[in-house]
Design a protein around this motif. Structure first.
Motif, PDB file in Angstrom:
ATOM      1  N   GLN A 198       0.823  -1.204   0.000  1.00 25.93           N
ATOM      2  CA  GLN A 198       0.000   0.000   0.000  1.00 25.93           C
ATOM      3  C   GLN A 198       0.864   1.263   0.000  1.00 25.93           C
ATOM      4  O   GLN A 198       0.558   2.240  -0.689  1.00 25.93           O
ATOM      5  CB  GLN A 198      -0.933  -0.008   1.205  1.00 25.93           C
ATOM      6  N   ALA A 199       1.950   1.218   0.775  1.00 30.05           N
ATOM      7  CA  ALA A 199       2.856   2.375   0.795  1.00 30.05           C
ATOM      8  C   ALA A 199       3.496   2.575  -0.570  1.00 30.05           C
ATOM      9  O   ALA A 199       3.681   3.716  -1.029  1.00 30.05           O
ATOM     10  CB  ALA A 199       3.931   2.176   1.862  1.00 30.05           C
ATOM     11  N   ALA A 200       3.826   1.465  -1.247  1.00 32.60           N
ATOM     12  CA  ALA A 200       4.431   1.564  -2.571  1.00 32.60           C
ATOM     13  C   ALA A 200       3.432   2.152  -3.569  1.00 32.60           C
ATOM     14  O   ALA A 200       3.790   3.006  -4.394  1.00 32.60           O
ATOM     15  CB  ALA A 200       4.904   0.183  -3.032  1.00 32.60           C
ATOM     16  N   GLN A 201       2.179   1.725  -3.495  1.00 29.30           N
ATOM     17  CA  GLN A 201       1.165   2.254  -4.399  1.00 29.30           C
ATOM     18  C   GLN A 201       0.914   3.740  -4.143  1.00 29.30           C
ATOM     19  O   GLN A 201       0.742   4.519  -5.090  1.00 29.30           O
ATOM     20  CB  GLN A 201      -0.133   1.461  -4.248  1.00 29.30           C
ATOM     21  N   ALA A 202       0.893   4.114  -2.866  1.00 27.58           N
ATOM     22  CA  ALA A 202       0.677   5.524  -2.533  1.00 27.58           C
ATOM     23  C   ALA A 202       1.836   6.389  -3.038  1.00 27.58           C
ATOM     24  O   ALA A 202       1.623   7.487  -3.588  1.00 27.58           O
ATOM     25  CB  ALA A 202       0.523   5.670  -1.023  1.00 27.58           C
ATOM     26  N   LEU A 203       3.070   5.909  -2.876  1.00 32.19           N
ATOM     27  CA  LEU A 203       4.227   6.671  -3.338  1.00 32.19           C
ATOM     28  C   LEU A 203       4.255   6.749  -4.864  1.00 32.19           C
ATOM     29  O   LEU A 203       4.566   7.801  -5.433  1.00 32.19           O
ATOM     30  CB  LEU A 203       5.509   6.028  -2.816  1.00 32.19           C
ATOM     31  N   ARG A 204       3.895   5.634  -5.524  1.00 32.33           N
ATOM     32  CA  ARG A 204       3.870   5.631  -6.986  1.00 32.33           C
ATOM     33  C   ARG A 204       2.814   6.627  -7.503  1.00 32.33           C
ATOM     34  O   ARG A 204       3.056   7.319  -8.505  1.00 32.33           O
ATOM     35  CB  ARG A 204       3.569   4.219  -7.484  1.00 32.33           C
TER      36      ARG A 204
END
Length: 314
Positions: free
Chosen positions: A48-54
């Motif tokens: 989820q953190a990766a998707q938010a940063l992307r």
């Protein structure tokens, strides 16, 4: 005039093509900038953190949208923001690029000052001691890698003789320190560059010396110096200008090892860090600036052709 307009149009198309290739190629390199940013601590990356940063970085948008935004930021000289730091890329490029230009500029001056006179003199004394010695030194200078020359200069002049600083950078507010720090890296590049110019000049001069108009000028009693300058050197300049222009353009992106050896904060070091971090906007912007400079240099070379040889304009 038409040849110049056509050449400018070709240069613009080349720049668009280079920017497009760089944009696509850097995204094909293995490694996700989001994974690199979130995985710096070595722990497990949260999805989820990766998707938010992307999403925050705009990497989840369609590729064509990213391309249009990237190209528009380059055309308007904004260059976008770094994916790593989030800071604007433009100020950093504008600070570092003149440093690399200065390094290449001084190396070019060294190459011209030693390469052209040395090549002409070696051709005039073909087979003599100077020609053999100069050709040997040119072969050694051209065959040694630039980082080897730089390391040897640091060892001899900085650590052994202690007459020059080992590396670093100082602003022009301190001119003496500034030039003392630029001199050694410029010489490290200029030695191999001057060796190349020497060899091209010597070969071109040897080809022109036996031609009819040179023999005719000698028969008329024209002064030897005037023959060399107006007849021999002038008609030998075409290959010299070609090699000089191509080499200067290559040096703009080829000073990585020199900047690393001498801890010189130029544009090449910034490019290496951007590639390692998969900082897409920074890589595209740096290579677009470098490609623009390379194309402009080649355009100037073509214009020089037109002045040296009127047949080119026709």
């Amino acid at each position: 005039m038409f040849w110049l307009v056509r050449r400018i149009g070709t240069s613009v198309l080349m720049l668009i093509l280079v920017t497009s290739v760089v944009f696509l190629t850097i995204r094909m390199v293995p490694g996700d900038p989001v994974q690199l940013l979130l995985g710096e601590s070595g722990g497990e990356v949260d999805i989820q953190a990766a998707q938010a940063l992307r999403h925050r970085l705009g990497l989840d948008r369609p590729l064509m949208t990213q391309y249009v935004d990237n190209v528009s930021s380059i055309v308007t000289f904004r260059f976008g923001n770094s994916l790593v730091s989030g800071a604007p890329i433009g100020p950093d490029i504008m600070q570092r690029f003149p440093r690399t230009l200065e390094l290449v500029g001084w190396a070019s001056v060294i190459a011209l000052v030693f390469g052209i006179p040395g090549g002409v003199l070696a051709a005039l004394r073909k087979g003599q001691t100077f020609d053999r010695a100069a050709s040997w030194f040119a072969s050694v200078g051209q065959s040694l890698p630039v980082f080897v020359i730089g390391a040897l200069m640091v060892l001899v002049f900085a650590q052994t003789l202690r007459i020059a600083p080992a590396g670093g950078y100082a602003s022009l507010q301190h001119p003496l320190k500034h030039f003392s720090l630029v001199l050694m890296p410029a010489m490290a590049i200029g030695i191999g560059f001057s060796a190349m110019i020497f060899r091209i000049t010597r070969t071109a001069t040897l080809e022109v010396l036996p031609l009819d108009y040179v023999r005719t000028a000698r028969a008329k009693g024209v002064a030897p110096r005037r023959i060399i300058v107006r007849h021999v050197l002038r008609n030998s300049l075409m290959p010299i200008v070609t090699v000089f222009g191509l080499q200067v353009g290559s040096l703009l992106s080829g000073t990585v090892l020199v900047e690393y050896v001498f801890n010189y904060p130029g544009l090449s070091g910034m490019l290496i860090n951007a590639v390692a971090a998969r900082d897409y906007p920074a890589v595209t912007a740096i290579l677009a600036v470098t490609a623009t400079a390379f194309i402009l240099i080649n355009l100037l070379v073509d214009i020089a052709y037109g002045f040296l040889d009127p047949r080119v304009r026709r």
